[in-house]
Design a protein around this motif. Structure first.
Motif, short mmCIF file in Angstrom:
data_model
loop_
_atom_site.label_atom_id
_atom_site.label_comp_id
_atom_site.label_asym_id
_atom_site.label_seq_id
_atom_site.Cartn_x
_atom_site.Cartn_y
_atom_site.Cartn_z
N LEU A 93 0.82 -1.21 0.00
CA LEU A 93 0.00 0.00 0.00
C LEU A 93 0.86 1.26 0.00
O LEU A 93 0.43 2.31 -0.48
N ASP A 94 2.08 1.15 0.53
CA ASP A 94 2.98 2.29 0.54
C ASP A 94 3.39 2.72 -0.87
O ASP A 94 3.79 3.86 -1.09
N ALA A 95 3.29 1.79 -1.83
CA ALA A 95 3.68 2.08 -3.21
C ALA A 95 2.61 2.88 -3.96
O ALA A 95 2.85 3.34 -5.07
N LEU A 96 1.44 3.04 -3.36
CA LEU A 96 0.34 3.73 -4.02
C LEU A 96 0.41 5.23 -3.78
O LEU A 96 0.57 5.68 -2.66
N GLY A 97 0.27 5.98 -4.87
CA GLY A 97 0.20 7.42 -4.77
C GLY A 97 -1.24 7.87 -4.60
O GLY A 97 -2.18 7.07 -4.75
N PRO A 98 -1.46 9.15 -4.31
CA PRO A 98 -2.82 9.65 -4.14
C PRO A 98 -3.70 9.42 -5.38
O PRO A 98 -4.87 9.05 -5.25
N ALA A 99 -3.15 9.62 -6.57
CA ALA A 99 -3.93 9.40 -7.80
C ALA A 99 -4.35 7.94 -7.91
O ALA A 99 -5.48 7.64 -8.33
N ASP A 100 -3.45 7.03 -7.55
CA ASP A 100 -3.77 5.60 -7.58
C ASP A 100 -4.95 5.28 -6.65
O ASP A 100 -5.89 4.59 -7.03
N VAL A 101 -4.86 5.77 -5.44
CA VAL A 101 -5.89 5.49 -4.44
C VAL A 101 -7.24 6.07 -4.87
O VAL A 101 -8.27 5.38 -4.83
N ILE A 102 -7.23 7.32 -5.30
CA ILE A 102 -8.47 7.97 -5.73
C ILE A 102 -9.07 7.24 -6.93
O ILE A 102 -10.27 6.91 -6.95
N ASP A 103 -8.24 6.97 -7.92
CA ASP A 103 -8.73 6.35 -9.15
C ASP A 103 -9.23 4.93 -8.93
O ASP A 103 -10.32 4.57 -9.38
N LYS A 104 -8.47 4.12 -8.25
CA LYS A 104 -8.88 2.72 -8.07
C LYS A 104 -10.08 2.59 -7.13
O LYS A 104 -10.93 1.73 -7.33
N THR A 105 -10.17 3.47 -6.14
CA THR A 105 -11.35 3.47 -5.27
C THR A 105 -12.59 3.86 -6.07
O THR A 105 -13.64 3.21 -5.96
N ALA A 106 -12.46 4.91 -6.88
CA ALA A 106 -13.59 5.34 -7.72
C ALA A 106 -13.98 4.24 -8.70
O ALA A 106 -15.17 3.98 -8.91
N GLN A 107 -12.99 3.57 -9.28
CA GLN A 107 -13.30 2.52 -10.25
C GLN A 107 -13.97 1.31 -9.60
O GLN A 107 -14.92 0.75 -10.16
N ALA A 108 -13.49 0.90 -8.46
CA ALA A 108 -14.10 -0.23 -7.77
C ALA A 108 -15.55 0.10 -7.39
O ALA A 108 -16.46 -0.72 -7.59
#
Length: 122
Positions: A93-108
């Motif tokens: 999870l440390d490898a995830l940037g803010p854009a990753d978290v926002i995007d993948k959460t929105a997509q899921a």
């Protein structure tokens, strides 16, 4: 179906609006990342994803072939998640940037909404 029934069937519910918001979030993330990746070919791939989400938003908002949009949107969005994972191979999870978290959460969440809309409008 008369005109009144057609207008009622095209009305957007809160679940539609949630799906539109989630699709807009992921479209915006892909647009920003795509600009950052230019002139690499991946920038164009991100623009294609942006276009896909925006076309889906437009089709749902205008009441055009919604069930088909939901049905196609599920694998389209799921493929975005799978490709991201394969290309980025995040180890933690440390490898995830803010854009990753926002995007993948929105997509899921978008996938869940699309499934709910598809089932509800069956």
């Amino acid at each position: 179906m008369n005109r009144t029934e057609d207008l009622r069937s095209s009305a957007l519910t809160p679940l539609h609006w949630l799906g539109i918001a989630l699709a807009f979030v992921t479209a915006a993330v892909h647009l920003v990342l795509g600009v950052g990746l230019l002139p690499h070919w991946m920038g164009l791939a991100f623009f294609a994803a942006t276009a896909g989400f925006l076309v889906g938003i437009w089709l749902v908002a205008t009441g055009r072939r919604r069930r088909l949009v939901y049905l196609l949107g599920i694998p389209f969005t799921g493929t975005q998640i799978i490709l991201w994972y394969l290309l980025n191979d995040p180890g933690s999870l440390d490898a995830l940037g803010p854009a990753d978290v926002i995007d993948k959460t929105a997509q899921a969440a978008l996938i869940v909404v699309l499934i709910a809309l598809y089932v509800r409008e069956a």
